[in-house]
Design a protein around this motif. Sequence first.
Motif, short mmCIF file in Angstrom:
data_model
loop_
_atom_site.label_atom_id
_atom_site.label_comp_id
_atom_site.label_asym_id
_atom_site.label_seq_id
_atom_site.Cartn_x
_atom_site.Cartn_y
_atom_site.Cartn_z
N ASP A 50 -0.17 7.83 -9.50
CA ASP A 50 0.49 6.98 -10.49
C ASP A 50 1.97 7.34 -10.54
O ASP A 50 2.38 8.20 -11.33
N PRO A 51 2.77 6.75 -9.70
CA PRO A 51 4.18 7.14 -9.60
C PRO A 51 4.95 6.88 -10.90
O PRO A 51 4.64 5.91 -11.60
N PRO A 52 5.94 7.73 -11.19
CA PRO A 52 6.33 8.93 -10.43
C PRO A 52 5.30 10.05 -10.59
O PRO A 52 4.77 10.25 -11.68
N PHE B 183 -0.15 -3.84 -10.64
CA PHE B 183 -0.16 -2.45 -10.19
C PHE B 183 -1.54 -1.85 -10.37
O PHE B 183 -2.14 -1.97 -11.44
N ILE B 184 -2.05 -1.22 -9.32
CA ILE B 184 -3.30 -0.47 -9.39
C ILE B 184 -3.01 0.97 -9.03
O ILE B 184 -2.59 1.27 -7.90
N ARG C 234 10.67 -10.03 -7.79
CA ARG C 234 11.90 -10.68 -8.24
C ARG C 234 12.14 -11.99 -7.50
O ARG C 234 12.72 -12.94 -8.04
N ARG C 235 11.69 -12.05 -6.23
CA ARG C 235 11.86 -13.26 -5.43
C ARG C 235 10.73 -14.27 -5.63
O ARG C 235 10.68 -15.29 -4.96
N GLY C 236 9.82 -13.96 -6.54
CA GLY C 236 8.77 -14.91 -6.86
C GLY C 236 7.48 -14.74 -6.10
O GLY C 236 6.56 -15.56 -6.26
N ALA C 237 7.34 -13.71 -5.29
CA ALA C 237 6.11 -13.47 -4.55
C ALA C 237 5.07 -12.85 -5.47
O ALA C 237 5.38 -11.94 -6.24
N GLU C 238 3.82 -13.33 -5.38
CA GLU C 238 2.74 -12.72 -6.14
C GLU C 238 2.40 -11.40 -5.45
O GLU C 238 1.90 -11.39 -4.33
N THR C 239 2.67 -10.31 -6.13
CA THR C 239 2.68 -8.99 -5.50
C THR C 239 1.70 -8.05 -6.16
O THR C 239 1.63 -7.97 -7.40
N LEU C 240 0.95 -7.32 -5.33
CA LEU C 240 0.08 -6.26 -5.81
C LEU C 240 0.52 -4.94 -5.21
O LEU C 240 0.68 -4.82 -3.99
N LEU C 241 0.72 -3.94 -6.05
CA LEU C 241 1.06 -2.58 -5.62
C LEU C 241 -0.16 -1.69 -5.82
O LEU C 241 -0.75 -1.68 -6.91
N VAL D 276 0.86 -1.18 0.00
CA VAL D 276 0.00 0.00 0.00
C VAL D 276 0.90 1.23 0.00
O VAL D 276 1.58 1.52 0.98
N GLY D 277 0.93 1.94 -1.12
CA GLY D 277 1.81 3.09 -1.29
C GLY D 277 3.02 2.70 -2.11
O GLY D 277 3.96 2.10 -1.59
N ALA D 278 2.99 3.01 -3.39
CA ALA D 278 4.05 2.57 -4.31
C ALA D 278 4.92 3.73 -4.75
O ALA D 278 5.26 3.86 -5.92
#
Length: 381
Positions: free
Chosen positions: A40-42, A170-171, A28-35, A13-15
Amino acid sequence: MSPNLKKYDVIVVGAGSMGISAGYELARRGAETLLIDAFDPPHGEGSHHGEPRLIRHAYSGGSAYISLAIRADEKWLQLEEATGLKLLERAGVLNIADTDVYDFRERQNDAESQGVTVEWLTGEQIRKRWPNVKVSDNFQGMYEPYAGYLYSEKAVAAYKQEALRAGAQFIANTFVTGLRTEKDGSVTVHTKGGSYQAERVILSAGAWFKMLQPFLFLPIRSVRKVVGWFETVDSTFDSNVFPGFTIGTKNGGFYGFPSIDGAGVKIGRHDGGVPWEPGKTLAPFGAYPEDEEDLRQALESYLPGATGKLLRGAVCKYELTPDEDFIIDHHPLYKNVVIAGGFSGHGFKFASAIGEVLADLALNGRTSWDISPFRLSRFAS
């Protein structure tokens, strides 16, 4: 977990700078990740816009900061190699201070004990080496030849690119409206557009942490800060000859950069600022007389050749803890929730290493890096 919700290993939460770095490390380590990010950074709603940002290794606060700065430098170079982008400029950083305000000797000793190259300078030596710097004999300097500055917006964009390439989702432009822990220990993250679940969550909301209450209360206050770019009289402030700088005086602390591609000398003030509440309008540069006055007065006193017309002004946000040290820890109630906040205007340089630390904490529950000075429990009283 509810069978109707999309499930992830980790939700960030907070990208911004810290969150996007962590997202890359997790994916990169294989974790299913949601940002998830409110913008919308930057972007210009946090602390990473208006590049560049200083990167220094001889740091106050002890060995934990210095070790983290050294690791961050390595990680920035790795990101450069992965993307082919130039993100770090080793222009050097000149730290100067009135000896009645600050003495660099302890910081120099700490840095040298970890192999960081620094040069201690008298006021006379500073004037001789950089004739465009005006300081009295009561000033001292500490020059870091291998320090410099980072292109912050470009770096955030690079991490975003690499996180997505590694498989992160990414959301953007989505505010988190609440968080809830479930009976099985998982966490549900609610947004106006939907809800999502994960075994672990990283909260890196920057100056917007108050929006996450009551799930988490942190001793962080958000402050409106300004920076300005000023025209110079000649090329002696150009980036190929002049370093980044910090100035510690009885009238405040300042930091800045040489003129990069003719943009003018950039300068900001570290202390002071106007309180800001998340969701409130952020007053533009020039809304207060001191926006330009404070910066111009510092330049007139110490860099008189950089007091030409104001070429550009910008505002950003600091997220300040009471002691101005970071908060990197687990949630006091939920050990599968990791917190990263309070970077207090000096955190960006560490973002590459902090992303690694956050991924360690989220996936392993611990990290090999010393984060003891950043524990939330120091504010328990």
